[in-house]
Design a protein around this motif. Structure first.
Motif, PDB file in Angstrom:
ATOM      1  N   THR A 197      87.080  -9.823  71.238  1.00  0.00           N
ATOM      2  CA  THR A 197      87.291 -10.803  71.866  1.00  0.00           C
ATOM      3  C   THR A 197      86.660 -12.018  71.304  1.00  0.00           C
ATOM      4  N   LEU A 198      85.922 -12.308  70.324  1.00  0.00           N
ATOM      5  CA  LEU A 198      85.141 -13.234  69.856  1.00  0.00           C
ATOM      6  C   LEU A 198      85.698 -14.179  68.821  1.00  0.00           C
ATOM      7  N   LEU A 199      86.534 -13.607  68.010  1.00  0.00           N
ATOM      8  CA  LEU A 199      87.080 -14.427  67.009  1.00  0.00           C
ATOM      9  C   LEU A 199      88.542 -14.766  67.123  1.00  0.00           C
ATOM     10  N   CYS A 200      88.708 -16.040  66.458  1.00  0.00           N
ATOM     11  CA  CYS A 200      90.153 -16.597  66.466  1.00  0.00           C
ATOM     12  C   CYS A 200      90.987 -15.838  65.731  1.00  0.00           C
ATOM     13  N   ALA A 201      92.388 -16.365  65.934  1.00  0.00           N
ATOM     14  CA  ALA A 201      93.297 -15.660  65.076  1.00  0.00           C
ATOM     15  C   ALA A 201      93.247 -16.201  63.504  1.00  0.00           C
ATOM     16  N   CYS A 202      93.515 -15.488  62.722  1.00  0.00           N
ATOM     17  CA  CYS A 202      93.760 -15.916  61.291  1.00  0.00           C
ATOM     18  C   CYS A 202      94.657 -16.967  61.342  1.00  0.00           C
ATOM     19  N   SER A 203      94.601 -17.980  60.458  1.00  0.00           N
ATOM     20  CA  SER A 203      95.531 -19.267  60.328  1.00  0.00           C
ATOM     21  C   SER A 203      95.716 -19.818  59.228  1.00  0.00           C
ATOM     22  N   PRO A 204      96.619 -20.655  58.889  1.00  0.00           N
ATOM     23  CA  PRO A 204      96.740 -21.339  57.461  1.00  0.00           C
ATOM     24  C   PRO A 204      95.611 -22.083  57.098  1.00  0.00           C
ATOM     25  N   GLU A 205      94.786 -22.536  57.946  1.00  0.00           N
ATOM     26  CA  GLU A 205      93.625 -23.271  57.433  1.00  0.00           C
ATOM     27  C   GLU A 205      92.670 -22.304  57.111  1.00  0.00           C
ATOM     28  N   LEU A 206      92.449 -20.959  57.640  1.00  0.00           N
ATOM     29  CA  LEU A 206      91.557 -20.106  57.156  1.00  0.00           C
ATOM     30  C   LEU A 206      91.996 -19.713  55.909  1.00  0.00           C
ATOM     31  N   VAL A 238      92.200 -10.445  52.322  1.00  0.00           N
ATOM     32  CA  VAL A 238      91.048 -10.835  51.532  1.00  0.00           C
ATOM     33  C   VAL A 238      89.735 -10.323  51.825  1.00  0.00           C
ATOM     34  N   THR A 239      89.634 -10.229  53.135  1.00  0.00           N
ATOM     35  CA  THR A 239      88.518  -9.600  53.727  1.00  0.00           C
ATOM     36  C   THR A 239      88.828  -7.983  54.145  1.00  0.00           C
ATOM     37  N   PRO A 240      87.706  -7.224  54.360  1.00  0.00           N
ATOM     38  CA  PRO A 240      88.320  -5.988  54.849  1.00  0.00           C
ATOM     39  C   PRO A 240      88.244  -5.604  56.313  1.00  0.00           C
ATOM     40  N   ILE A 241      88.838  -6.483  57.015  1.00  0.00           N
ATOM     41  CA  ILE A 241      89.020  -6.576  58.378  1.00  0.00           C
ATOM     42  C   ILE A 241      90.014  -5.540  58.821  1.00  0.00           C
ATOM     43  N   ASN A 242      91.184  -5.156  58.005  1.00  0.00           N
ATOM     44  CA  ASN A 242      92.121  -4.252  58.109  1.00  0.00           C
ATOM     45  C   ASN A 242      91.794  -3.019  57.141  1.00  0.00           C
ATOM     46  N   GLY A 243      90.458  -2.695  57.207  1.00  0.00           N
ATOM     47  CA  GLY A 243      90.320  -1.566  56.168  1.00  0.00           C
ATOM     48  C   GLY A 243      89.824  -1.864  54.726  1.00  0.00           C
ATOM     49  N   ALA A 244      88.915  -0.830  54.557  1.00  0.00           N
ATOM     50  CA  ALA A 244      88.076  -1.122  53.254  1.00  0.00           C
ATOM     51  C   ALA A 244      89.088  -1.605  51.883  1.00  0.00           C
ATOM     52  N   ASP A 245      90.334  -1.168  51.682  1.00  0.00           N
ATOM     53  CA  ASP A 245      91.135  -1.527  50.764  1.00  0.00           C
ATOM     54  C   ASP A 245      91.860  -2.754  50.953  1.00  0.00           C
ATOM     55  N   CYS A 246      91.655  -3.517  52.177  1.00  0.00           N
ATOM     56  CA  CYS A 246      92.037  -4.918  52.216  1.00  0.00           C
ATOM     57  C   CYS A 246      93.538  -4.663  52.260  1.00  0.00           C
ATOM     58  N   GLU A 266      90.841 -22.028  52.991  1.00  0.00           N
ATOM     59  CA  GLU A 266      89.392 -21.868  52.795  1.00  0.00           C
ATOM     60  C   GLU A 266      89.334 -20.652  51.946  1.00  0.00           C
ATOM     61  N   LEU A 267      89.995 -19.624  52.019  1.00  0.00           N
ATOM     62  CA  LEU A 267      89.893 -18.344  51.093  1.00  0.00           C
ATOM     63  C   LEU A 267      90.537 -18.510  49.978  1.00  0.00           C
ATOM     64  N   GLY A 268      91.342 -19.767  50.030  1.00  0.00           N
ATOM     65  CA  GLY A 268      91.800 -19.888  48.230  1.00  0.00           C
ATOM     66  C   GLY A 268      93.160 -19.136  48.253  1.00  0.00           C
ATOM     67  N   CYS A 269      93.892 -18.954  49.104  1.00  0.00           N
ATOM     68  CA  CYS A 269      95.101 -18.368  49.079  1.00  0.00           C
ATOM     69  C   CYS A 269      96.124 -19.309  49.181  1.00  0.00           C
ATOM     70  N   ASP A 270      97.191 -18.805  48.730  1.00  0.00           N
ATOM     71  CA  ASP A 270      98.657 -19.312  48.906  1.00  0.00           C
ATOM     72  C   ASP A 270      98.849 -20.131  49.943  1.00  0.00           C
TER      73      ASP A 270
END
Ligand SMILES: [Zn+2]
Length: 201
Positions: free
Chosen positions: A93-102, A183-191, A105-109
């Motif tokens: 319940t702590l983190l915001c939704a992932c967003s275009p801005e995030l 990009v990060t493993p929040i959805n499992g180790a295989d990202c 920042e992560l260098g994605c398209d």
């Protein structure tokens, strides 16, 4: 099983908006056990009232809702109740939704899908708009707070087939997003984002 036949699939990286009458429930099924599901709820009669995690944490005096808990709106009313949870009960319940801005920042398209985009896209498909992106209930997302108040992100601990049931206590719009984070493993180790299942009962 009949429930499997009726279960709908929400494809990885996408969102869906569901209209629940008071008393109806939605089962959210973590088919693979690794997928986080950003979840929002709005009052069907007034989109300006919505599930508020700050109100929920305050009212429950708990960071993570448990079975039997109500989930509260910006007007301190129960909009959903958590009536079942077969997972280990770790939700965020702590983190915001992932967003275009995030993702920028992560260098994605710039076209990288996001939970924030999924929320507004899904609402738009049923003719609704939200004036902001409320903080989501991140089901199955494994986030904890360390001894020095640091936020610790880890892979989900759910098992394949684990489910959470949320019951609408007022007529509600519930939006689910199968988080596109790869990009990060929040959805499992295989990202790798994966499909989830849902079933209105
Ligand atoms: Zn996300």
């Amino acid at each position: 099983m009949e429930s499997d036949v009726r279960m709908e699939i929400l494809p990885a990286r996408f969102g869906v908006a569901l209209r629940l009458a008071a008393g109806q429930s939605v089962d959210i099924v973590n088919i693979h056990g690794t997928q986080a599901v950003d979840t929002w709820a709005f009052n069907d009669a007034d989109m300006n009232e919505f599930l508020s995690l700050e109100h929920t944490r305050s009212r429950l005096s708990r960071v993570i809702p448990q079975v039997g808990d109500g989930l509260y709106t910006t007007r301190r009313r129960v909009i959903l109740s958590m009536t079942a949870d077969t997972s280990p009960g770790i939700h965020d319940t702590l983190l915001c939704a992932c967003s275009p801005e995030l993702y920028r920042e992560l260098g994605c398209d710039p076209t990288h899908r996001s939970c924030e985009g999924n929320l507004h896209e899904a609402l738009g498909k049923i003719g609704l708009t939200a004036f902001c992106t409320p903080a989501p209930l991140n089901l199955f997302m494994n986030v904890s707070v360390g001894a020095n108040s640091e936020v610790i992100r880890d892979v989900p601990k759910a098992k394949p087939g684990d489910l959470v049931t949320l019951r609408a206590e007022i007529d509600a719009i519930v939006v689910l997003s199968a988080c596109p984070q790869d990009v990060t493993p929040i959805n499992g180790a295989d990202c790798t984002p994966r499909d989830i299942g849902y079933l209105i009962v």
